[in-house]
Design an enzyme around this catalytic site. Structure first.
Site, PDB file in Angstrom:
ATOM      1  N   SER A   1      22.360  62.348  51.187  1.00 51.61           N
ATOM      2  CA  SER A   1      22.504  63.357  52.225  1.00 51.61           C
ATOM      3  C   SER A   1      23.987  63.543  52.542  1.00 51.61           C
ATOM      4  O   SER A   1      24.857  63.021  51.848  1.00 51.61           O
ATOM      5  CB  SER A   1      21.730  62.927  53.487  1.00 51.61           C
ATOM      6  OG  SER A   1      22.273  61.724  53.999  1.00 51.61           O
TER       7      SER A   1
ATOM      8  N   ASP B   1      16.280  57.967  65.074  1.00 50.31           N
ATOM      9  CA  ASP B   1      15.065  58.245  65.829  1.00 50.31           C
ATOM     10  C   ASP B   1      13.879  57.686  65.064  1.00 50.31           C
ATOM     11  O   ASP B   1      13.591  58.112  63.941  1.00 50.31           O
ATOM     12  CB  ASP B   1      14.911  59.754  66.039  1.00 50.31           C
ATOM     13  CG  ASP B   1      13.668  60.107  66.837  1.00 50.31           C
ATOM     14  OD1 ASP B   1      13.325  59.332  67.743  1.00 50.31           O
ATOM     15  OD2 ASP B   1      13.045  61.142  66.551  1.00 50.31           O
TER      16      ASP B   1
ATOM     17  N   GLN C   1      16.767  53.418  56.789  1.00 49.81           N
ATOM     18  CA  GLN C   1      15.819  54.443  57.223  1.00 49.81           C
ATOM     19  C   GLN C   1      14.387  54.045  56.905  1.00 49.81           C
ATOM     20  O   GLN C   1      13.473  54.323  57.690  1.00 49.81           O
ATOM     21  CB  GLN C   1      16.164  55.783  56.569  1.00 49.81           C
ATOM     22  CG  GLN C   1      17.450  56.402  57.105  1.00 49.81           C
ATOM     23  CD  GLN C   1      17.922  57.587  56.281  1.00 49.81           C
ATOM     24  OE1 GLN C   1      17.437  57.827  55.173  1.00 49.81           O
ATOM     25  NE2 GLN C   1      18.885  58.328  56.799  1.00 49.81           N
TER      26      GLN C   1
ATOM     27  N   SER D   1      26.168  59.654  65.613  1.00 46.01           N
ATOM     28  CA  SER D   1      24.814  60.095  65.937  1.00 46.01           C
ATOM     29  C   SER D   1      24.587  61.474  65.338  1.00 46.01           C
ATOM     30  O   SER D   1      25.237  62.438  65.735  1.00 46.01           O
ATOM     31  CB  SER D   1      24.617  60.136  67.467  1.00 46.01           C
ATOM     32  OG  SER D   1      23.352  60.660  67.788  1.00 46.01           O
ATOM     33  N   ASN D   2      23.663  61.555  64.375  1.00 50.52           N
ATOM     34  CA  ASN D   2      23.417  62.816  63.679  1.00 50.52           C
ATOM     35  C   ASN D   2      22.293  63.573  64.381  1.00 50.52           C
ATOM     36  O   ASN D   2      21.183  63.703  63.873  1.00 50.52           O
ATOM     37  CB  ASN D   2      23.064  62.542  62.215  1.00 50.52           C
ATOM     38  CG  ASN D   2      23.076  63.811  61.387  1.00 50.52           C
ATOM     39  OD1 ASN D   2      23.538  64.858  61.840  1.00 50.52           O
ATOM     40  ND2 ASN D   2      22.559  63.724  60.176  1.00 50.52           N
TER      41      ASN D   2
ATOM     42  N   GLY E   1      26.425  67.816  65.124  1.00 51.07           N
ATOM     43  CA  GLY E   1      25.442  68.877  65.287  1.00 51.07           C
ATOM     44  C   GLY E   1      24.936  69.373  63.942  1.00 51.07           C
ATOM     45  O   GLY E   1      25.306  68.865  62.881  1.00 51.07           O
TER      46      GLY E   1
ATOM     47  N   ILE F   1      24.474  71.908  60.763  1.00 53.36           N
ATOM     48  CA  ILE F   1      25.370  72.759  59.965  1.00 53.36           C
ATOM     49  C   ILE F   1      24.825  74.187  60.017  1.00 53.36           C
ATOM     50  O   ILE F   1      23.684  74.444  59.645  1.00 53.36           O
ATOM     51  CB  ILE F   1      25.461  72.247  58.520  1.00 53.36           C
ATOM     52  CG1 ILE F   1      26.061  70.835  58.506  1.00 53.36           C
ATOM     53  CG2 ILE F   1      26.297  73.190  57.670  1.00 53.36           C
ATOM     54  CD1 ILE F   1      26.133  70.221  57.120  1.00 53.36           C
TER      55      ILE F   1
ATOM     56  N   HIS G   1      38.159  55.856  77.760  1.00 58.46           N
ATOM     57  CA  HIS G   1      39.451  56.356  78.239  1.00 58.46           C
ATOM     58  C   HIS G   1      40.311  55.260  78.866  1.00 58.46           C
ATOM     59  O   HIS G   1      41.467  55.513  79.229  1.00 58.46           O
ATOM     60  CB  HIS G   1      39.230  57.480  79.254  1.00 58.46           C
ATOM     61  CG  HIS G   1      40.281  58.538  79.199  1.00 58.46           C
ATOM     62  ND1 HIS G   1      41.426  58.433  78.423  1.00 58.46           N
ATOM     63  CD2 HIS G   1      40.388  59.738  79.837  1.00 58.46           C
ATOM     64  CE1 HIS G   1      42.172  59.509  78.582  1.00 58.46           C
ATOM     65  NE2 HIS G   1      41.564  60.321  79.440  1.00 58.46           N
TER      66      HIS G   1
ATOM     67  N   ASP H   1      43.592  57.288  74.567  1.00 61.74           N
ATOM     68  CA  ASP H   1      44.008  58.536  75.198  1.00 61.74           C
ATOM     69  C   ASP H   1      43.492  59.727  74.402  1.00 61.74           C
ATOM     70  O   ASP H   1      43.009  59.590  73.270  1.00 61.74           O
ATOM     71  CB  ASP H   1      45.530  58.600  75.356  1.00 61.74           C
ATOM     72  CG  ASP H   1      46.254  58.354  74.032  1.00 61.74           C
ATOM     73  OD1 ASP H   1      45.759  58.825  72.988  1.00 61.74           O
ATOM     74  OD2 ASP H   1      47.311  57.704  74.043  1.00 61.74           O
TER      75      ASP H   1
END
Length: 492
Positions: free
Chosen positions: A316, A359, A388, A409-410, A434, A436, A462, A466
């Protein structure tokens, strides 16, 4: 001759004792039970009967097999599956059951040879570290105390309550039991409203409605009476005449919704999420988002996909994303670090153990690929296939779920473009990818072209990272993906 005759008489007199001795040594005769009668007839008195009774005594010891400490500070687990039942024979290292903690699934094996005499928990029950799982009747006394190497924990009321609940037997008529059996309902889960807690037919129907969300009619509902229609036999009836104004008829009793709220305890992975996310709230995050043109990467993945499949591996986009992140961590090692609880020191991690939020049917888990800096893209794909597969079956181990240093995280595999990923302590950075999208973009000549665009969202601690550092890392990671051939310069 007289001496020989007296010797024969002596042997006949001792025959009952000899017969009893042989009987006690014969296992086949012992199987007849303790209530069987053995008859001995001697030539001296054909009417006399001698009766002997025997009893069986077990030489084995029943030992409680307790749940030992499985590490990682785990104090309770959920029993997911039993591999044995009462009466089964087991040997050392035979699988007893599978338990799941808030971090991993573990198979418990036997430490003794013997027979299972009691199971203390049902499937989906919570077992505490230090409490008995099963009773095992051993073939012989075990050397040493069976309590050794077992972690003792403070007594809690959960086990006592569980045993009391199991001791109670639901009261119901055969018809009610059959109704429950036909609908796969456990009577122990139904609250009886009859006398002395007896379960009635209405209790089963209400429980079934609660599970399915069905709407049952109210018992006192009256049959809705249709308004009478006035008929006329007048031949001069004129259909064009406006009918008299009719008032709305009040409807009958409305059906009552019988569904009830359901409260369930947090356990397993959900309980672990509460603990981890509560700790994550203490981290002040810095957010940064960007777009990546992965048009060239899409073409490269299509070319290599068939080759990987010929080797039995599904390729993938994720191995490319993970490898690009590892190459970027070489230039920005502070993103692959951790900070102590007192915020007094920073530990820079040598290995790039990059986690992948996954998931699964059991919930959200984050296994990680170990030492990505030493792996090729194909090696990463092989490891992802393994993780998986284990995640889908709920078989991820503690080693797969711990030791992460950086996470991706896909979320795009489900949908969406941008997100606000939550940092997983003790890590200091995380990225959310996100989906494609094929969007119009301007090329260098100013022409509108079709482009494959990936959205990425970063969160960084943070306190030590930075915004400029996070931005520079994102730009480098983006350059590797927009021009995949450039990764070859930094591969080791």
């Amino acid at each position: 001759m007289a001496t020989r005759f007296r010797g024969s008489l002596r042997i006949l007199k001792l025959m009952p004792q000899l017969t009893y001795h042989c009987y006690s040594q014969c296992p086949k005769l012992q199987t007849l039970g303790s209530d069987r009668t053995l008859t001995i007839l001697t030539p001296f008195d054909a009417t006399q009967w001698r009766h002997f009774r025997t009893s069986y005594r077990s030489d084995g010891d029943i030992l409680p097999f307790k749940l030992s400490d499985i590490g990682e500070g785990i104090m309770e687990v959920t029993v997911k599956e039993w591999y044995v039942k009462e009466g089964d024979k087991v040997s050392q290292f035979d699988s007893i059951c599978e338990v799941q903690s808030d971090k991993a699934s573990v198979t418990i094996t036997s430490r003794y040879d013997g027979v299972i005499r009691k199971l203390y928990y049902d499937v989906e029950d919570t077992a505490l570290v230090g409490s008995p799982l099963v009773d095992i009747e051993t073939d012989r006394a075990q050397e040493g105390s069976p309590e050794e190497d077992v972690v003792e924990t403070p007594a809690v009321s959960h086990q006592h309550t569980h045993q009391e609940m199991k001791a109670q037997k639901a009261q119901a008529t055969p018809a009610v039991r059959r109704l429950a059996m036909e609908n796969n309902i456990k009577l122990s889960e139904v609250v009886g409203t009859g006398k002395d807690g007896r379960i009635l037919k209405e209790d089963i129907l209400n429980f079934l409605a609660k599970q399915t969300g069905a709407i049952l009619p109210y018992e006192g509902e009256q049959q809705v009476v249709q308004p009478a229609v006035r008929r006329t036999t007048d031949a001069t009836f004129k259909p064009d005449k406006a009918p008299a104004a009719s008032h709305p008829v009040a409807a009958g009793s409305r059906p009552v919704f019988t569904g009830k709220d359901r409260t369930e305890p947090l356990k397993g992975i959900q309980k672990a999420m509460v603990k981890t996310m509560t700790a994550a709230l203490k981290i002040p995050p810095f957010g940064y988002c960007d777009e990546v043109d992965v048009t060239q990467l899409v073409s490269l993945q299509k070319e290599l996909k068939g080759l990987a499949q010929s080797r039995g591996v599904r390729l993938s986009y994720m191995p490319f994303f993970i490898k690009a992140a590892s190459l970027g961590l070489f230039h920005f090692p502070i993103l692959n670090a951790s900070i102590d609880e007192g915020c007094q020191s920073i530990t820079y991690k040598a290995s790039h153990n990059i986690g992948l939020a996954m998931d699964t049917p059991q919930g959200l888990v984050v296994p990680n690929v170990k030492s990505v800096q030493t792996l090729s893209i194909f090696d990463i794909a092989v490891e992802l296939n393994r993780l998986q597969s284990l995640g889908a079956s709920g078989q991820l181990g503690t080693a797969d779920l711990t030791g992460g240093t950086f996470t991706l995280s896909n979320i795009g595999t489900i949908g969406g473009t941008y997100a606000t990923p939550v940092i997983l302590p003790p890590e200091v950075a995380i990225g959310a990818l996100g989906k494609i999208q094929v969007l119009p973009r301007f090329n260098t000549q100013g022409d509108i072209v079709q482009a494959h665009v990936l959205s990425v969202s970063w969160s960084a601690d943070h306190r030590i990272i930075d915004g400029a550092t996070m931005c520079r890392f994102s730009n480098l990671w983006r350059s590797y993906l927009e021009n995949p051939a450039s990764m070859a310069l930094d591969l080791k």
